[in-house]
Write a protein that holds these residues in place. Structure first.
Motif, PDB file in Angstrom:
ATOM      1  N   ALA A  54       0.831  -1.205   0.000  1.00  0.00           N
ATOM      2  CA  ALA A  54       0.000   0.000   0.000  1.00  0.00           C
ATOM      3  C   ALA A  54       0.865   1.253   0.000  1.00  0.00           C
ATOM      4  O   ALA A  54       0.587   2.212  -0.731  1.00  0.00           O
ATOM      5  N   ILE A  55       1.924   1.253   0.816  1.00  0.00           N
ATOM      6  CA  ILE A  55       2.815   2.416   0.866  1.00  0.00           C
ATOM      7  C   ILE A  55       3.458   2.650  -0.495  1.00  0.00           C
ATOM      8  O   ILE A  55       3.509   3.789  -0.989  1.00  0.00           O
ATOM      9  N   ILE A  56       3.945   1.606  -1.118  1.00  0.00           N
ATOM     10  CA  ILE A  56       4.577   1.745  -2.438  1.00  0.00           C
ATOM     11  C   ILE A  56       3.550   2.187  -3.479  1.00  0.00           C
ATOM     12  O   ILE A  56       3.843   3.029  -4.336  1.00  0.00           O
ATOM     13  N   GLY A  57       2.326   1.660  -3.405  1.00  0.00           N
ATOM     14  CA  GLY A  57       1.276   2.057  -4.356  1.00  0.00           C
ATOM     15  C   GLY A  57       0.914   3.525  -4.222  1.00  0.00           C
ATOM     16  O   GLY A  57       0.766   4.229  -5.232  1.00  0.00           O
ATOM     17  N   VAL A  58       0.792   4.007  -2.988  1.00  0.00           N
ATOM     18  CA  VAL A  58       0.475   5.431  -2.764  1.00  0.00           C
ATOM     19  C   VAL A  58       1.619   6.297  -3.263  1.00  0.00           C
ATOM     20  O   VAL A  58       1.402   7.317  -3.949  1.00  0.00           O
ATOM     21  N   ALA A  59       2.858   5.918  -2.929  1.00  0.00           N
ATOM     22  CA  ALA A  59       4.015   6.695  -3.389  1.00  0.00           C
ATOM     23  C   ALA A  59       4.079   6.713  -4.915  1.00  0.00           C
ATOM     24  O   ALA A  59       4.361   7.766  -5.520  1.00  0.00           O
ATOM     25  N   ASP A  60       3.792   5.603  -5.551  1.00  0.00           N
ATOM     26  CA  ASP A  60       3.801   5.532  -7.010  1.00  0.00           C
ATOM     27  C   ASP A  60       2.747   6.465  -7.594  1.00  0.00           C
ATOM     28  O   ASP A  60       3.014   7.187  -8.562  1.00  0.00           O
ATOM     29  N   GLY A  61       1.557   6.459  -7.012  1.00  0.00           N
ATOM     30  CA  GLY A  61       0.494   7.347  -7.492  1.00  0.00           C
ATOM     31  C   GLY A  61       0.851   8.811  -7.336  1.00  0.00           C
ATOM     32  O   GLY A  61       0.627   9.626  -8.243  1.00  0.00           O
ATOM     33  N   VAL A  62       1.416   9.162  -6.186  1.00  0.00           N
ATOM     34  CA  VAL A  62       1.801  10.565  -5.928  1.00  0.00           C
ATOM     35  C   VAL A  62       2.879  11.002  -6.907  1.00  0.00           C
ATOM     36  O   VAL A  62       2.780  12.074  -7.528  1.00  0.00           O
ATOM     37  N   PHE A  63       3.924  10.188  -7.051  1.00  0.00           N
ATOM     38  CA  PHE A  63       4.993  10.568  -7.974  1.00  0.00           C
ATOM     39  C   PHE A  63       4.514  10.582  -9.417  1.00  0.00           C
ATOM     40  O   PHE A  63       4.947  11.421 -10.218  1.00  0.00           O
ATOM     41  N   GLY A  64       3.621   9.687  -9.773  1.00  0.00           N
ATOM     42  CA  GLY A  64       3.056   9.709 -11.126  1.00  0.00           C
ATOM     43  C   GLY A  64       2.319  11.004 -11.403  1.00  0.00           C
ATOM     44  O   GLY A  64       2.471  11.605 -12.480  1.00  0.00           O
TER      45      GLY A  64
END
Length: 75
Positions: A54-64
């Motif tokens: 979940a942490i990696i998914g949120v970070a990926d979405g934010v950086f995207g």
């Protein structure tokens, strides 16, 4: 466990047997977890994996979104 000289000489002819005897001795020393401990450890690993995912998914979405915004502004 030390092998006698005779056993050591015999095992030179068949080193695989000596290896598996050693494995058997070492496996007897292992303290295996109980069923309840195994279930608890498994649940902990699954929960930790989901949290990190979940942490990696949120970070990926934010950086995207940030890169898309930067691309819109610059490009």
């Amino acid at each position: 466990m030390a092998l006698s000289k005779k056993a050591a000489q015999k095992n030179k002819k068949n080193p695989g047997k000596s290896f598996f005897q050693g494995v058997k001795v070492e496996l007897k020393k292992v303290i295996w977890p109980t069923r309840r401990e195994l279930i608890n450890y498994t649940v902990m690993v699954i929960v930790a994996t989901i949290v990190v995912m979940a942490i990696i998914g949120v970070a990926d979405g934010v950086f995207g979104q940030l890169f898309n915004l930067l691309r819109a502004v610059v490009g």
